[in-house]
Design a protein around this motif. Structure first.
Motif, PDB file in Angstrom:
ATOM      1  N   ASN A 286      27.266  59.714  13.148  1.00  0.00           N
ATOM      2  CA  ASN A 286      28.272  58.753  12.697  1.00  0.00           C
ATOM      3  C   ASN A 286      29.378  59.449  11.903  1.00  0.00           C
ATOM      4  O   ASN A 286      30.571  59.190  12.098  1.00  0.00           O
ATOM      5  CB  ASN A 286      27.614  57.667  11.849  1.00  0.00           C
ATOM      6  CG  ASN A 286      28.554  56.515  11.548  1.00  0.00           C
ATOM      7  OD1 ASN A 286      29.122  55.916  12.451  1.00  0.00           O
ATOM      8  ND2 ASN A 286      28.740  56.219  10.274  1.00  0.00           N
ATOM      9  N   PHE A 287      28.998  60.362  11.016  1.00  0.00           N
ATOM     10  CA  PHE A 287      29.990  61.103  10.224  1.00  0.00           C
ATOM     11  C   PHE A 287      30.878  61.931  11.140  1.00  0.00           C
ATOM     12  O   PHE A 287      32.097  61.980  10.978  1.00  0.00           O
ATOM     13  CB  PHE A 287      29.280  62.002   9.215  1.00  0.00           C
ATOM     14  CG  PHE A 287      30.200  62.718   8.270  1.00  0.00           C
ATOM     15  CD1 PHE A 287      30.497  62.187   7.024  1.00  0.00           C
ATOM     16  CD2 PHE A 287      30.784  63.933   8.626  1.00  0.00           C
ATOM     17  CE1 PHE A 287      31.348  62.858   6.150  1.00  0.00           C
ATOM     18  CE2 PHE A 287      31.638  64.596   7.768  1.00  0.00           C
ATOM     19  CZ  PHE A 287      31.919  64.053   6.516  1.00  0.00           C
ATOM     20  N   PHE A 288      30.260  62.596  12.117  1.00  0.00           N
ATOM     21  CA  PHE A 288      31.008  63.453  13.036  1.00  0.00           C
ATOM     22  C   PHE A 288      32.048  62.645  13.810  1.00  0.00           C
ATOM     23  O   PHE A 288      33.220  63.027  13.899  1.00  0.00           O
ATOM     24  CB  PHE A 288      30.039  64.134  14.003  1.00  0.00           C
ATOM     25  CG  PHE A 288      30.695  65.065  14.978  1.00  0.00           C
ATOM     26  CD1 PHE A 288      30.973  66.381  14.629  1.00  0.00           C
ATOM     27  CD2 PHE A 288      31.049  64.637  16.250  1.00  0.00           C
ATOM     28  CE1 PHE A 288      31.586  67.253  15.517  1.00  0.00           C
ATOM     29  CE2 PHE A 288      31.660  65.497  17.151  1.00  0.00           C
ATOM     30  CZ  PHE A 288      31.923  66.803  16.782  1.00  0.00           C
ATOM     31  N   GLY A 293      37.985  59.891  14.359  1.00  0.00           N
ATOM     32  CA  GLY A 293      38.584  58.606  14.680  1.00  0.00           C
ATOM     33  C   GLY A 293      37.816  57.719  15.627  1.00  0.00           C
ATOM     34  O   GLY A 293      38.348  56.731  16.130  1.00  0.00           O
ATOM     35  N   TYR A 294      36.543  58.041  15.872  1.00  0.00           N
ATOM     36  CA  TYR A 294      35.758  57.198  16.766  1.00  0.00           C
ATOM     37  C   TYR A 294      34.678  56.498  15.946  1.00  0.00           C
ATOM     38  O   TYR A 294      34.022  57.118  15.098  1.00  0.00           O
ATOM     39  CB  TYR A 294      35.107  58.030  17.866  1.00  0.00           C
ATOM     40  CG  TYR A 294      34.389  57.189  18.917  1.00  0.00           C
ATOM     41  CD1 TYR A 294      35.082  56.705  20.019  1.00  0.00           C
ATOM     42  CD2 TYR A 294      33.045  56.877  18.779  1.00  0.00           C
ATOM     43  CE1 TYR A 294      34.438  55.922  20.967  1.00  0.00           C
ATOM     44  CE2 TYR A 294      32.397  56.101  19.722  1.00  0.00           C
ATOM     45  CZ  TYR A 294      33.091  55.621  20.817  1.00  0.00           C
ATOM     46  OH  TYR A 294      32.468  54.847  21.750  1.00  0.00           O
ATOM     47  N   HIS A 295      34.473  55.198  16.190  1.00  0.00           N
ATOM     48  CA  HIS A 295      33.503  54.426  15.440  1.00  0.00           C
ATOM     49  C   HIS A 295      32.482  53.820  16.390  1.00  0.00           C
ATOM     50  O   HIS A 295      32.829  53.264  17.439  1.00  0.00           O
ATOM     51  CB  HIS A 295      34.196  53.299  14.651  1.00  0.00           C
ATOM     52  CG  HIS A 295      35.223  53.801  13.693  1.00  0.00           C
ATOM     53  ND1 HIS A 295      34.923  54.248  12.433  1.00  0.00           N
ATOM     54  CD2 HIS A 295      36.583  53.956  13.827  1.00  0.00           C
ATOM     55  CE1 HIS A 295      36.035  54.643  11.821  1.00  0.00           C
ATOM     56  NE2 HIS A 295      37.040  54.463  12.656  1.00  0.00           N
ATOM     57  N   LEU A 296      31.216  53.962  16.028  1.00  0.00           N
ATOM     58  CA  LEU A 296      30.176  53.352  16.835  1.00  0.00           C
ATOM     59  C   LEU A 296      30.278  51.837  16.766  1.00  0.00           C
ATOM     60  O   LEU A 296      30.607  51.271  15.733  1.00  0.00           O
ATOM     61  CB  LEU A 296      28.797  53.812  16.327  1.00  0.00           C
ATOM     62  CG  LEU A 296      28.485  55.305  16.507  1.00  0.00           C
ATOM     63  CD1 LEU A 296      27.125  55.626  15.894  1.00  0.00           C
ATOM     64  CD2 LEU A 296      28.484  55.682  17.972  1.00  0.00           C
ATOM     65  N   VAL A 297      29.986  51.194  17.878  1.00  0.00           N
ATOM     66  CA  VAL A 297      30.062  49.738  17.936  1.00  0.00           C
ATOM     67  C   VAL A 297      28.775  49.187  18.499  1.00  0.00           C
ATOM     68  O   VAL A 297      27.954  49.903  19.089  1.00  0.00           O
ATOM     69  CB  VAL A 297      31.249  49.276  18.821  1.00  0.00           C
ATOM     70  CG1 VAL A 297      32.563  49.741  18.229  1.00  0.00           C
ATOM     71  CG2 VAL A 297      31.089  49.827  20.245  1.00  0.00           C
ATOM     72  N   ALA A 298      28.553  47.910  18.280  1.00  0.00           N
ATOM     73  CA  ALA A 298      27.392  47.241  18.831  1.00  0.00           C
ATOM     74  C   ALA A 298      27.479  47.188  20.337  1.00  0.00           C
ATOM     75  O   ALA A 298      28.576  47.252  20.903  1.00  0.00           O
ATOM     76  CB  ALA A 298      27.266  45.831  18.247  1.00  0.00           C
ATOM     77  N   ASN A 300      27.939  46.082  24.122  1.00  0.00           N
ATOM     78  CA  ASN A 300      28.797  45.064  24.781  1.00  0.00           C
ATOM     79  C   ASN A 300      30.039  44.716  23.975  1.00  0.00           C
ATOM     80  O   ASN A 300      30.680  43.712  24.224  1.00  0.00           O
ATOM     81  CB  ASN A 300      28.013  43.790  25.081  1.00  0.00           C
ATOM     82  CG  ASN A 300      26.806  44.044  25.950  1.00  0.00           C
ATOM     83  OD1 ASN A 300      26.865  44.855  26.888  1.00  0.00           O
ATOM     84  ND2 ASN A 300      25.703  43.364  25.658  1.00  0.00           N
ATOM     85  N   GLN A 301      30.364  45.558  22.925  1.00  0.00           N
ATOM     86  CA  GLN A 301      31.581  45.336  22.161  1.00  0.00           C
ATOM     87  C   GLN A 301      32.548  46.473  22.468  1.00  0.00           C
ATOM     88  O   GLN A 301      32.140  47.623  22.600  1.00  0.00           O
ATOM     89  CB  GLN A 301      31.273  45.312  20.647  1.00  0.00           C
ATOM     90  CG  GLN A 301      30.386  44.150  20.223  1.00  0.00           C
ATOM     91  CD  GLN A 301      31.077  42.811  20.421  1.00  0.00           C
ATOM     92  OE1 GLN A 301      32.267  42.688  20.173  1.00  0.00           O
ATOM     93  NE2 GLN A 301      30.309  41.816  20.872  1.00  0.00           N
ATOM     94  N   PRO A 302      33.842  46.148  22.599  1.00  0.00           N
ATOM     95  CA  PRO A 302      34.804  47.207  22.917  1.00  0.00           C
ATOM     96  C   PRO A 302      34.951  48.183  21.773  1.00  0.00           C
ATOM     97  O   PRO A 302      34.874  47.808  20.606  1.00  0.00           O
ATOM     98  CB  PRO A 302      36.108  46.425  23.151  1.00  0.00           C
ATOM     99  CG  PRO A 302      35.941  45.169  22.363  1.00  0.00           C
ATOM    100  CD  PRO A 302      34.469  44.819  22.449  1.00  0.00           C
ATOM    101  N   ALA A 303      35.140  49.452  22.087  1.00  0.00           N
ATOM    102  CA  ALA A 303      35.370  50.469  21.049  1.00  0.00           C
ATOM    103  C   ALA A 303      36.728  50.285  20.428  1.00  0.00           C
ATOM    104  O   ALA A 303      37.680  49.891  21.093  1.00  0.00           O
ATOM    105  CB  ALA A 303      35.258  51.869  21.676  1.00  0.00           C
ATOM    106  N   LYS A 304      36.818  50.581  19.137  1.00  0.00           N
ATOM    107  CA  LYS A 304      38.102  50.449  18.418  1.00  0.00           C
ATOM    108  C   LYS A 304      38.895  51.725  18.532  1.00  0.00           C
ATOM    109  O   LYS A 304      38.356  52.809  18.514  1.00  0.00           O
ATOM    110  CB  LYS A 304      37.833  50.112  16.963  1.00  0.00           C
ATOM    111  CG  LYS A 304      37.130  48.776  16.781  1.00  0.00           C
ATOM    112  CD  LYS A 304      36.911  48.487  15.300  1.00  0.00           C
ATOM    113  CE  LYS A 304      36.215  47.160  15.097  1.00  0.00           C
ATOM    114  NZ  LYS A 304      35.978  46.853  13.673  1.00  0.00           N
TER     115      LYS A 304
END
Length: 304
Positions: A286-288, A293-298, A300-304
């Motif tokens: 997650n830190f990496f 600029g990439y965030h893990l998402v639940a 079936n949810q679009p990546a931000k």
């Protein structure tokens, strides 16, 4: 008194005065004795780790008289202080011999790696390759920091979490004050791309810092010698399969745990005069990703 006698007496007086003046002039022009002191010098090149005995000291050293004004501090005056010591680094032919050219303590004839280990410390070897050891540029006498990547569970059960917290604050924390329900681990059926199994993640940490390198493979530090000159050209140790480090007993156990637990160990070379301590944050997935600029998402949810 006749005039002739007066002239004769005057001539004698003038001659005496002239003789005195000549004597004084000669004495003033004569150089004064220069004070000297005994200086121990090498009669030949003395290589590192030479063990000095009463016998070989007779051929390795000579005592010379040097003007006191040019005698450097710390120079030895006789072979006596060198006996049963080991030579540190190279001593050139004709060079004065200093106390700093000798091992700190006397030995019983040992000239190996053990004389580089201070009382209370130990030498520990770790397997390395050129890739995880700065491309073979590390030499004995350098200092390194150790980076370790460990496989850790996504969560700790309450008992383990309590024990870890208690260890972190010196045992003051109780299990009751820290126990929390364990989160449900991930349920991936296969190992991750980094080798982590289901419910695990890889965490990279800076661990031991400013650790002295005693040896690269069989290439060992010249007794007591350290890297001090920024322009000193290190020998290539690209083929070395092991690195031997100077550690405390406790730190040696930390390194053993890292090796035995299958962790990945890398070392980074420090600047020759950098003895400070760096503060870093452990890096997980997650830190990496967040750093770039990439965030893990639940699901079936679009990546931000």
């Amino acid at each position: 008194m006749s005039r002739g006698r007066v002239y004769l007496l005057l001539g004698v007086v003038l001659a005496a005065i002239s003789a005195i003046m000549v004597y004084v002039t000669i004495q003033g022009a004569r150089p004064k004795p220069v004070p000297t002191r005994s200086v121990l010098v090498a009669t030949q090149v003395i290589p590192p780790r030479t063990f000095i005995t009463a016998e070989n000291s007779k051929t390795l050293f000579a005592v010379a008289n040097w003007p006191v004004a040019i005698v450097p501090g710390g120079v030895l005056a006789s072979p006596a202080p060198t006996l049963n010591h080991v030579i540190v680094g190279d001593v050139e032919k004709g060079a004065p011999v200093f106390a700093s050219n000798l091992s700190a303590d006397q030995t019983n004839g040992q000239t190996g790696l053990s004389i580089d280990i201070p009382a209370g410390d130990v030498a520990v070897s770790i397997p390395i390759s050129a890739v995880n050891a700065s491309g073979g540029a590390i030499s004995p006498g350098d200092y390194i920091d150790m980076l370790v990547s460990v496989k850790a569970p996504d969560t700790l059960n309450p008992a383990d979490a309590a024990a870890a917290a208690a260890a972190a604050d010196g045992g003051k924390t109780t299990a009751a004050s820290t126990a929390k329900p364990a989160a449900t681990p991930t349920t991936a059926a296969t190992a991750g791309g980094d080798g982590s199994q289901a419910g695990q993640q890889t965490i990279s940490l800076t661990t031991l810092q400013h650790v002295k390198v005693l040896a690269m493979g069989q290439n060992i530090t010249a007794a007591g010698q350290a890297t001090t000159a920024k322009d000193a050209a290190p020998a290539s140790n690209v083929g070395a399969a092991t690195m031997t480090l100077l550690l405390s007993h406790q730190d040696a156990l930390l390194v053993k745990y890292a090796k035995d637990s299958g962790s990945t160990i890398d070392v980074v070379l420090r600047r020759y005069d950098d003895s400070g301590t760096s503060s870093t944050k452990p890096v997980d997935l997650n830190f990496f990703l967040t750093q770039f600029g990439y965030h893990l998402v639940a699901p079936n949810q679009p990546a931000k």
